[in-house]
Design a protein around this motif. Structure first.
Motif, PDB file in Angstrom:
ATOM      1  N   LEU A  49     -40.760  38.926 -51.924  1.00 55.38           N
ATOM      2  CA  LEU A  49     -39.175  39.414 -52.435  1.00 55.38           C
ATOM      3  C   LEU A  49     -38.223  38.634 -52.216  1.00 55.38           C
ATOM      4  O   LEU A  49     -38.201  37.945 -51.102  1.00 55.38           O
ATOM      5  CB  LEU A  49     -39.239  40.690 -51.769  1.00 55.38           C
ATOM      6  N   THR A  50     -37.465  38.385 -53.094  1.00 57.36           N
ATOM      7  CA  THR A  50     -35.971  37.593 -52.920  1.00 57.36           C
ATOM      8  C   THR A  50     -35.071  38.237 -53.790  1.00 57.36           C
ATOM      9  O   THR A  50     -35.075  38.996 -54.601  1.00 57.36           O
ATOM     10  CB  THR A  50     -36.135  36.171 -53.668  1.00 57.36           C
ATOM     11  N   ILE A  51     -33.972  38.052 -52.933  1.00 56.45           N
ATOM     12  CA  ILE A  51     -32.519  38.715 -53.413  1.00 56.45           C
ATOM     13  C   ILE A  51     -31.647  37.892 -53.751  1.00 56.45           C
ATOM     14  O   ILE A  51     -31.200  36.983 -52.753  1.00 56.45           O
ATOM     15  CB  ILE A  51     -32.186  39.930 -52.476  1.00 56.45           C
ATOM     16  N   GLU A  52     -31.053  37.927 -54.836  1.00 55.25           N
ATOM     17  CA  GLU A  52     -29.704  36.976 -55.176  1.00 55.25           C
ATOM     18  C   GLU A  52     -28.961  37.857 -56.191  1.00 55.25           C
ATOM     19  O   GLU A  52     -29.330  38.390 -57.189  1.00 55.25           O
ATOM     20  CB  GLU A  52     -30.513  35.615 -56.046  1.00 55.25           C
ATOM     21  N   ASN A  53     -27.501  37.760 -55.737  1.00 52.30           N
ATOM     22  CA  ASN A  53     -26.518  38.436 -56.701  1.00 52.30           C
ATOM     23  C   ASN A  53     -27.202  40.021 -56.765  1.00 52.30           C
ATOM     24  O   ASN A  53     -26.872  40.533 -58.033  1.00 52.30           O
ATOM     25  CB  ASN A  53     -26.419  37.628 -57.920  1.00 52.30           C
ATOM     26  N   LYS A  54     -27.346  40.659 -55.803  1.00 46.29           N
ATOM     27  CA  LYS A  54     -27.810  42.073 -55.843  1.00 46.29           C
ATOM     28  C   LYS A  54     -28.709  42.457 -56.781  1.00 46.29           C
ATOM     29  O   LYS A  54     -28.816  43.463 -57.222  1.00 46.29           O
ATOM     30  CB  LYS A  54     -26.557  42.929 -56.184  1.00 46.29           C
ATOM     31  N   ILE A  55     -29.762  41.374 -57.107  1.00 45.90           N
ATOM     32  CA  ILE A  55     -30.765  41.402 -57.879  1.00 45.90           C
ATOM     33  C   ILE A  55     -32.221  41.155 -57.102  1.00 45.90           C
ATOM     34  O   ILE A  55     -32.231  40.071 -56.381  1.00 45.90           O
ATOM     35  CB  ILE A  55     -30.825  40.533 -59.102  1.00 45.90           C
ATOM     36  N   LEU A  56     -33.066  42.104 -57.009  1.00 46.79           N
ATOM     37  CA  LEU A  56     -34.315  41.846 -56.496  1.00 46.79           C
ATOM     38  C   LEU A  56     -35.452  41.363 -57.416  1.00 46.79           C
ATOM     39  O   LEU A  56     -35.634  41.922 -58.185  1.00 46.79           O
ATOM     40  CB  LEU A  56     -34.682  43.223 -55.633  1.00 46.79           C
ATOM     41  N   THR A  57     -36.012  40.312 -56.846  1.00 48.30           N
ATOM     42  CA  THR A  57     -37.200  39.680 -57.865  1.00 48.30           C
ATOM     43  C   THR A  57     -38.314  39.816 -56.964  1.00 48.30           C
ATOM     44  O   THR A  57     -38.596  39.458 -55.771  1.00 48.30           O
ATOM     45  CB  THR A  57     -36.836  38.140 -58.116  1.00 48.30           C
ATOM     46  N   VAL A  58     -39.410  40.405 -57.614  1.00 43.95           N
ATOM     47  CA  VAL A  58     -40.787  40.536 -57.036  1.00 43.95           C
ATOM     48  C   VAL A  58     -41.736  39.606 -58.043  1.00 43.95           C
ATOM     49  O   VAL A  58     -41.899  39.656 -59.035  1.00 43.95           O
ATOM     50  CB  VAL A  58     -41.019  41.923 -57.193  1.00 43.95           C
ATOM     51  N   LYS A  59     -42.444  38.587 -56.988  1.00 37.63           N
ATOM     52  CA  LYS A  59     -43.103  37.708 -57.899  1.00 37.63           C
ATOM     53  C   LYS A  59     -44.597  37.669 -56.880  1.00 37.63           C
ATOM     54  O   LYS A  59     -44.656  37.941 -55.478  1.00 37.63           O
ATOM     55  CB  LYS A  59     -42.518  36.349 -57.509  1.00 37.63           C
ATOM     56  N   LEU A  60     -45.838  37.696 -57.619  1.00 37.17           N
ATOM     57  CA  LEU A  60     -46.953  37.697 -57.133  1.00 37.17           C
ATOM     58  C   LEU A  60     -47.214  36.327 -56.389  1.00 37.17           C
ATOM     59  O   LEU A  60     -46.755  35.313 -56.736  1.00 37.17           O
ATOM     60  CB  LEU A  60     -48.086  37.696 -58.284  1.00 37.17           C
ATOM     61  N   VAL A  61     -47.960  36.429 -55.203  1.00 39.32           N
ATOM     62  CA  VAL A  61     -48.360  35.632 -54.318  1.00 39.32           C
ATOM     63  C   VAL A  61     -49.810  35.314 -54.533  1.00 39.32           C
ATOM     64  O   VAL A  61     -50.572  36.103 -54.286  1.00 39.32           O
ATOM     65  CB  VAL A  61     -47.782  35.921 -52.850  1.00 39.32           C
ATOM     66  N   LYS A  62     -49.939  34.113 -55.025  1.00 34.95           N
ATOM     67  CA  LYS A  62     -51.499  33.950 -55.271  1.00 34.95           C
ATOM     68  C   LYS A  62     -52.088  33.641 -53.929  1.00 34.95           C
ATOM     69  O   LYS A  62     -51.392  33.184 -52.878  1.00 34.95           O
ATOM     70  CB  LYS A  62     -51.804  32.732 -56.181  1.00 34.95           C
ATOM     71  N   ASN A  63     -53.551  33.790 -53.691  1.00 34.24           N
ATOM     72  CA  ASN A  63     -54.088  33.687 -52.310  1.00 34.24           C
ATOM     73  C   ASN A  63     -54.153  32.348 -51.811  1.00 34.24           C
ATOM     74  O   ASN A  63     -53.807  32.123 -50.748  1.00 34.24           O
ATOM     75  CB  ASN A  63     -55.552  34.244 -52.608  1.00 34.24           C
ATOM     76  N   ASP A  64     -53.990  31.302 -52.701  1.00 32.70           N
ATOM     77  CA  ASP A  64     -53.863  30.000 -52.254  1.00 32.70           C
ATOM     78  C   ASP A  64     -52.620  29.767 -51.683  1.00 32.70           C
ATOM     79  O   ASP A  64     -52.508  28.640 -50.994  1.00 32.70           O
ATOM     80  CB  ASP A  64     -54.051  29.041 -53.562  1.00 32.70           C
ATOM     81  N   ASP A  65     -51.552  30.324 -52.061  1.00 31.85           N
ATOM     82  CA  ASP A  65     -50.222  30.126 -51.702  1.00 31.85           C
ATOM     83  C   ASP A  65     -49.866  30.785 -50.232  1.00 31.85           C
ATOM     84  O   ASP A  65     -48.599  30.580 -50.207  1.00 31.85           O
ATOM     85  CB  ASP A  65     -49.389  30.524 -52.802  1.00 31.85           C
ATOM     86  N   LEU A  66     -50.451  31.849 -50.017  1.00 24.80           N
ATOM     87  CA  LEU A  66     -50.237  32.662 -48.871  1.00 24.80           C
ATOM     88  C   LEU A  66     -49.492  31.698 -47.564  1.00 24.80           C
ATOM     89  O   LEU A  66     -48.637  32.174 -47.075  1.00 24.80           O
ATOM     90  CB  LEU A  66     -51.320  33.545 -48.138  1.00 24.80           C
TER      91      LEU A  66
END
Length: 106
Positions: free
Chosen positions: A35-52
């Motif tokens: 989860l990232t928030i910028e300018n009151k917008i929440l972005t949800v991005k899948l995290v691949k198991n390799d990137d944990l």
């Protein structure tokens, strides 16, 4: 697409339907999101198991299996950062690439 949140204990939950989850690459085996928030917008991005390991210090959440899709639990502080009162406001969600973009609906 307009969505409403439902209560889930001390948090609020956003239901992510199976077609949206599929567009994002979410599956029963791969359901950790960043989860990232910028300018009151929440972005949800899948995290691949390799990137944990690379995102261990960032805000990650496990999606919860819910009916045919998944639930994303959002604590009140996150909702406050995007200026959403879950009791009165609805959310506008969009897909951009493989990211889910969440903002307060007008």
């Amino acid at each position: 697409m307009k969505k409403n949140l439902t209560t889930n204990g001390n948090t609020w939950q956003l239901y992510i339907s199976k077609p949206i989850a599929k567009l994002m690459g979410i599956s029963a085996q791969n359901k950790i999101v960043l989860l990232t928030i910028e300018n009151k917008i929440l972005t949800v991005k899948l995290v691949k198991n390799d990137d944990l390991e690379n995102v261990k210090d960032l805000l990650t959440k496990n999606l919860i299996k819910r009916s045919a899709g998944f639930g994303l639990n959002l604590p009140l502080p996150i909702l406050e950062l995007i200026d959403v009162n879950p009791e009165f406001d609805s959310l506008e969600i969009d897909i951009q690439g493989k990211n889910l973009i969440i903002r307060k609906s007008n």
